[in-house]
Design a protein around this motif. Structure first.
Motif, short mmCIF file in Angstrom:
data_model
loop_
_atom_site.label_atom_id
_atom_site.label_comp_id
_atom_site.label_asym_id
_atom_site.label_seq_id
_atom_site.Cartn_x
_atom_site.Cartn_y
_atom_site.Cartn_z
N GLY A 110 0.82 -1.54 0.05
CA GLY A 110 0.25 0.32 0.40
C GLY A 110 1.00 1.50 0.11
N LEU A 111 2.26 1.55 0.79
CA LEU A 111 2.95 2.48 0.65
C LEU A 111 3.70 2.83 -0.34
N GLY A 112 3.89 1.58 -1.02
CA GLY A 112 4.71 1.56 -2.70
C GLY A 112 3.40 2.83 -3.56
N ALA A 113 2.49 2.16 -2.91
CA ALA A 113 0.96 2.85 -4.67
C ALA A 113 1.27 3.78 -3.88
N ILE A 114 0.89 4.37 -2.54
CA ILE A 114 0.24 5.98 -2.03
C ILE A 114 2.04 6.77 -3.17
N ILE A 115 3.40 6.07 -2.58
CA ILE A 115 4.21 6.63 -3.25
C ILE A 115 4.25 6.80 -4.52
N GLY A 116 4.09 5.94 -5.12
CA GLY A 116 4.40 5.18 -6.41
C GLY A 116 3.47 6.20 -7.50
N ALA A 117 2.58 6.71 -7.61
CA ALA A 117 1.00 6.85 -8.29
C ALA A 117 1.39 8.97 -8.08
N PRO A 118 2.12 8.68 -6.58
CA PRO A 118 2.52 10.53 -7.28
C PRO A 118 4.07 10.46 -8.32
N ILE A 119 4.59 9.79 -7.32
CA ILE A 119 5.97 9.63 -8.43
C ILE A 119 5.50 9.13 -9.87
N GLY A 120 5.07 8.45 -10.47
CA GLY A 120 5.12 8.01 -11.69
C GLY A 120 4.34 9.00 -12.36
N SER A 121 3.43 10.69 -11.76
CA SER A 121 2.40 11.21 -12.08
C SER A 121 3.76 12.18 -11.87
N TYR A 122 4.17 12.78 -11.45
CA TYR A 122 5.31 13.80 -11.46
C TYR A 122 6.87 13.70 -13.02
N MET A 123 7.04 12.12 -12.65
CA MET A 123 8.09 11.79 -14.76
C MET A 123 6.78 12.15 -15.54
N TYR A 124 5.53 11.61 -15.30
CA TYR A 124 5.68 12.22 -16.97
C TYR A 124 5.09 13.53 -17.11
N GLU A 125 4.58 13.89 -16.05
CA GLU A 125 4.02 15.89 -15.94
C GLU A 125 5.83 16.05 -16.84
N LYS A 126 6.83 16.04 -16.26
CA LYS A 126 8.41 16.63 -15.78
C LYS A 126 9.05 16.25 -17.26
N LEU A 127 9.33 14.96 -17.12
CA LEU A 127 10.22 14.60 -18.15
C LEU A 127 9.53 14.96 -19.96
N GLN A 128 8.13 15.05 -19.38
CA GLN A 128 7.96 15.73 -21.48
C GLN A 128 8.34 16.68 -22.11
N HIS A 129 9.02 17.63 -20.58
CA HIS A 129 9.31 18.47 -21.08
C HIS A 129 11.18 18.92 -21.15
N ALA A 130 11.41 17.66 -20.40
CA ALA A 130 12.35 17.82 -19.93
C ALA A 130 14.13 18.06 -21.32
#
Length: 139
Positions: free
Chosen positions: A85-105
């Protein structure tokens, strides 16, 4: 899949399941680097070993965890489920952050879109390596 896992043994089922899941995730994650793999059918093909690996590994993993100490079976399973559960809680925002920020990196839009799959593939591969090093057949 759990019957097959019983037949090959818990340890092998966990190892094979994590390996299949890792292979499926890497197949999808390669879209970050290879433009021909940026198609919808790649998700279907990659999803097959992910699904089979998950169905093979999870029952064997839970059975292995529950046998660590029969008197603390509930606590052991609770600890594993809390970590998941902790992995899901931490992984979801990290994945969305990567998705958003790395498109413009400067790496291109596609790298950003596939970066959560890349991160997941790395983590599952590390889990597979750890399972091979730590989880042994009972003697």
């Amino acid at each position: 899949m759990s019957k097959f896992g019983e037949r090959i043994g818990r340890t092998r089922a966990v190892h094979l399941g994590l390996l299949l899941t890792s292979v499926g995730l890497w197949f999808i994650a390669l879209g970050a680097f290879l433009p021909p793999l940026r198609q919808a059918w790649i998700f279907v093909v990659g999803g097959i070993p992910i699904g089979v690996g998950f169905l093979l590994a999870i029952p064997a993993w839970m059975a292995s965890v529950s046998d660590i100490d029969p008197q603390c079976r509930g606590a052991n399973l609770g600890a594993v489920m809390t970590a998941q559960g902790l992995g899901a809680i931490i992984g979801a925002p990290i994945g969305s952050y990567m998705y958003e920020k790395l498109q413009h990196a400067g790496l291109g839009h596609s790298f950003g879109r596939y970066s959560p799959f890349l991160g997941c593939a790395i983590c599952v591969t590390l889990g597979f390596i750890l399972s091979v090093r730590i989880l042994r057949d009972p003697k």
